[in-house]
Every structure is written in structure tokens, then in C-alpha cells.
Design a protein around this motif. Structure first.
Motif, PDB file in Angstrom:
ATOM      1  N   GLU A   1       0.842  -1.198   0.000  1.00 19.30           N
ATOM      2  CA  GLU A   1       0.000   0.000   0.000  1.00 19.30           C
ATOM      3  C   GLU A   1       0.879   1.250   0.000  1.00 19.30           C
ATOM      4  O   GLU A   1       1.842   1.349   0.768  1.00 19.30           O
TER       5      GLU A   1
ATOM      6  N   CYS B   1      -2.704   9.653  -8.300  1.00 24.79           N
ATOM      7  CA  CYS B   1      -2.577   8.233  -7.947  1.00 24.79           C
ATOM      8  C   CYS B   1      -1.423   7.570  -8.685  1.00 24.79           C
ATOM      9  O   CYS B   1      -0.915   8.085  -9.684  1.00 24.79           O
TER      10      CYS B   1
ATOM     11  N   LEU C   1     -10.269  10.277  -2.298  1.00 28.56           N
ATOM     12  CA  LEU C   1      -8.811  10.463  -2.238  1.00 28.56           C
ATOM     13  C   LEU C   1      -8.371  11.862  -2.621  1.00 28.56           C
ATOM     14  O   LEU C   1      -7.455  12.424  -2.025  1.00 28.56           O
TER      15      LEU C   1
ATOM     16  N   TYR D   1      -3.937  12.174   0.511  1.00 27.72           N
ATOM     17  CA  TYR D   1      -3.245  11.241  -0.400  1.00 27.72           C
ATOM     18  C   TYR D   1      -2.143  11.965  -1.194  1.00 27.72           C
ATOM     19  O   TYR D   1      -0.991  11.518  -1.231  1.00 27.72           O
TER      20      TYR D   1
HETATM   21  C1  GLA Z   1      -5.176   4.449  -4.267  1.00 31.87           C
HETATM   22  C2  GLA Z   1      -4.388   4.870  -5.510  1.00 31.87           C
HETATM   23  C3  GLA Z   1      -3.328   3.832  -5.858  1.00 31.87           C
HETATM   24  C4  GLA Z   1      -2.460   3.491  -4.647  1.00 31.87           C
HETATM   25  C5  GLA Z   1      -3.325   3.207  -3.421  1.00 31.87           C
HETATM   26  C6  GLA Z   1      -2.496   3.046  -2.175  1.00 31.87           C
HETATM   27  O1  GLA Z   1      -5.910   3.300  -4.525  1.00 31.87           O
HETATM   28  O2  GLA Z   1      -5.270   5.022  -6.602  1.00 31.87           O
HETATM   29  O3  GLA Z   1      -2.546   4.302  -6.920  1.00 31.87           O
HETATM   30  O4  GLA Z   1      -1.516   4.492  -4.398  1.00 31.87           O
HETATM   31  O5  GLA Z   1      -4.265   4.230  -3.191  1.00 31.87           O
HETATM   32  O6  GLA Z   1      -1.733   1.892  -2.245  1.00 31.87           O
END
Ligand code: GLA
Length: 396
Positions: A39, A182, A230, A235
Motif C-alpha cells: 500500500e 494516484c 482520495l 493522499y
Molecule cells: C489508491 C491509488 C493507488 C495506490 C493506493 C495506495 O488506490 O489510486 O494508486 O496508491 O491508493 O496503495
């Protein structure tokens, strides 16, 4: 299941945009995912271990004779229809912040920037992943739309497109049309994971290997009841913090740093930066241990990896919340009692709420699931528990 959703998307296309007898209509599916372990490692070029779920998004599509993209979308749990309509031969705008259609618009812009050209299209979307629970509803949506656009094109341009390319377009849409910086895990899982297996993905090379989860190990997923988004969480800040530590150590990503190097430079860093980096580095070693544990059919060791991962995300990376911690603790006690400790639980996905993932030796899975449902029923209005059918792995 994907066949049912595909049939529903076809019916929606037919009801809203005329007959699906039209020979040019086609329909595709992309799954959601649950991440077993690894993660916040994807955007640090590390390793992740997601599994495709049986829930996901189906898209039915047929070309139009003009340049209009006309979309209707429905979630199976909602009564209303969402709509979007825009011209594909003019600059495609991003709409207001929370507009669902931004994901669709973003992937079309990404594909156009790669030189692909499309006619207008009538599109119908049906999804069954709950939103805001950390099971990648947006990656499933974006990957399904890309597949549908490519299937409509049916030309040589689409047959050469790799899963990596599809994932990158989907990620571009998140970065530029949804404000979420992300990594690539969710999009790669939606584009390349095989049902019934976990996918070990190297987020630097994007090479992947399917890992069969043996029937002796069962995976459950449960929503804590805390919804999160997120893009408005911390994040993006976590991603910046990781990049800063790597740069301070003269590297492009935390993948190139080991614990020994981190300790020798501890005095140059704040305690907070150290903890952020320590999570990413230790999580990398846990992914490797977890893969071995699955291959050795060892739910005890796999459970240890999940428990340690949760503690690291809770204390070092600080992306958990009290309700999730309480659910994880309760599940670990239940597993100790019902399964002699053969299993473990942790938060899964980006964090700040959402789901937990549980692995347990299959002979104790129904007892753990029953306790999980009992715990949630008194705390969460509409408990969501995914079992073997929906997580697709492990048939006891
Ligand atoms: C979200 C993001 C992913 C990853 C996870 C944490 O799902 O979209 O890219 O960083 O969080 O592992």
C-alpha cells in the motif's frame, strides 16, 4: 457478475439510444480490485499485490454518424441516471470538480493526445462497485470506457494497445481531470489482473506475475462504513512527502533506498519524513514475504504480513482512521480465537476510510465472516461484505 452487468449495459443502451440489434454495438467489462498488500508503494516504483474483483463496470457502445459523445450511466444501487454529452471534435473541457463525467472526458482526451481518433458514440455504463470505499470504482470505469472506445474503433490502432497503455491513459484522467495523483496499481489491476489470482506488479517496469491463491486461504473484504474521497484527502500530500525524502537522499524514488541508507541519513530528516519513508520501505519487504506465504499456503505468515502492514499504515504513514483500526483489531482478535491466528486484517486502498481486507484459513472463514457481519450490523447502516464469489479467489 460481469455477464449480468454487460446485459444491463446493453439494455440501457437500447432503452436510451435505440436498438442494440444494431450490428455495430459492442459491450465490455473492467473489474474493481482489492489490494492484498503493498500500500502506497506504487507511486514509489515499488511492488503491489492486488486481485481483480467480480464487481466492476460494464460499458455498451455504438458509433454515431456525428461527433457527439452521448453517455448515460447508472449504478445498480441507485435509481437515477447520470448523463453527459459533448462534442469529440472540439476541445473537451473538464466540468465542475465532482462531476462524474470528468473521468470519461479525461480518458478520451488522453487517447486523443496519443493520436487516436474516434467518431461520436452512444454509450451506456452500468457499475456495481460502491463508490468511496477503496475498491477502485474509478479505475474500473476509466479502463472500461477505454476498452469500449477501442472496441468501437476495431481497427489496427486498437489491436496494438497494451494493458500498460490503457492503464496510463486511465491514470492520466485521474491526474488531470480528477485531481488525484494516484499511482498505477488500480488501473493495471483493472486492465491486466486475471480473475481468481493475485497479481504481483512491479510498478517500475510494469511487469506482472499472476499468483494463484490456494483454496486453503480465503479472502474477505468489508467496508468500514467510513466513505472517503482520495482527491480531497491527504493522499496527494503523502505522495509529495515520499518524493521529497527520495530527492533529499539523491534518488528519484524510494524504490532505490533501503533501510540501512535511510538510517545513516536519519539526522538530516524530520521524524515525520523518516516514518513516511520507513512505511514504504518495510511494506516492500512485506509484499515479498506475502507472495512466499501464499505460495507456501501459509495463512499464518500471510496474516502476520497484513497485520504489520496495517500497523505501519496506521502509525508511520498515518492514513488510517479510528473506525478502520477498531474493525481491524476486532477481526484480528476473531481470527486468533476462531482460526488460531491463521490470518489477519488490514486497511486496503488509499486509506482515510474505506474497506478492510481479511485473509483467513478457509476452514475458519465462515465463522470469521459471521462475526464480521454481526460486528458491522450494529455499527453500519448498510453493511458491505464481499465473500469468495465476489473476491473471486480461493474456493474452499
Ligand atoms: C489508491 C491509488 C493507488 C495506490 C493506493 C495506495 O488506490 O489510486 O494508486 O496508491 O491508493 O496503495
Amino acid at each position: 457478475m460481469s455477464d449480468t452487468l454487460i446485459a444491463q449495459a446493453r439494455a440501457l443502451l437500447s432503452n436510451t439510444h435505440g436498438s442494440t440489434q444494431d450490428a455495430q454495438s459492442t459491450a465490455v467489462f473492467a473489474p474493481g480490485r482489492v489490494n492484498l498488500i503493498g500500500e502506497h508503494t506504487d507511486y514509489n516504483d515499488g511492488f503491489v499485490l492486488p486481485c481483480a474483483l467480480a464487481i466492476g463496470t460494464a460499458v455498451a457502445i455504438k458509433p454515431r454518424s456525428d461527433h457527439i459523445i452521448h453517455t448515460v450511466s447508472r449504478h445498480v444501487a441507485a435509481s437515477g441516471l447520470l448523463r453527459d454529452k459533448f462534442a469529440i471534435d472540439r476541445p473537451i473541457d473538464r466540468q465542475s470538480k465532482d462531476f462524474w463525467g470528468n473521468y470519461l472526458r479525461g480518458v478520451i482526451v488522453a487517447m486523443q493526445q496519443s493520436g487516436l481518433r474516434f467518431p461520436g458514440a452512444d454509450i451506456a455504463i452500468v457499475g456495481d462497485i460502491p463508490q468511496g470505499v477503496g475498491l477502485s470504482s474509478s479505475a474500473s470505469l476509466t479502463v472500461a470506457i477505454i476498452r469500449a472506445m477501442l472496441a468501437m474503433g476495431r481497427s489496427s490502432q486498437s489491436s496494438r494497445i497494451t494493458a500498460q497503455q490503457i492503464a496510463r491513459w486511465a491514470q492520466w484522467s485521474e491526474h488531470h481531470f480528477a485531481d488525484c495523483q494516484c499511482g498505477l496499481m488500480d488501473q493495471m489491476a483493472a486492465a491486466a489482473a486475471s480473475p481468481g489470482e493475485a497479481m504481483l506488479l512491479d510498478c517500475r517496469s510494469l511487469e506482472s506475475r499472476q499468483i494463484r491463491v490456494p483454496p486453503a486461504i480465503t479472502i474477505l473484504v468489508a467496508h468500514s462504513g467510513v466513505e472517503r474521497k482520495l482527491a480531497t484527502s491527504e493522499y496527494n500530500l503523502r505522495r509529495q512527502q515520499c518524493t521529497m525524502v527520495a530527492q533529499r537522499l539523491g534518488k528519484t524514488s524510494l524504490r532505490d533506498i533501503d533501510i540501512a541508507l535511510l538510517s545513516t541519513r536519519a539526522n538530516d530528516m524530520s521524524e515525520l519524513d523518516l516514518r513516511r519513508a520507513r512505511h514504504v520501505l518495510t511494506e516492500g519487504t512485506r509484499v515479498a514475504r506475502a507472495v512466499k506465504a501464499i505460495e507456501n499456503e501459509d495463512p499464518f505468515e500471510l496474516g502476520r504480513c497484513l497485520r504489520e502492514s496495517h500497523d505501519s499504515l496506521r502509525y508511520d504513514f498515518e492514513v488510517s482512521v479510528p473506525q478502520v483500526d477498531a474493525l481491524v483489531e476486532h477481526l484480528n482478535h476473531t481470527i486468533d480465537h476462531e482460526a488460531n491466528g491463521c490470518g489477519g486484517a488490514r486497511m486496503t486502498g488509499g486509506g482515510f476510510g474505506g474497506c478492510v481486507v481479511v485473509i483467513v484459513k478457509s476452514s475458519a472463514a465462515s465463522a470469521v465472516e459471521a462475526e464480521l457481519r454481526r460486528y458491522l450490523s450494529s455499527r453500519v447502516a448498510k453493511p458491505l461484505v464481499l465473500t469468495t464469489d465476489q473476491t473471486l479467489v480461493a474456493t474452499a
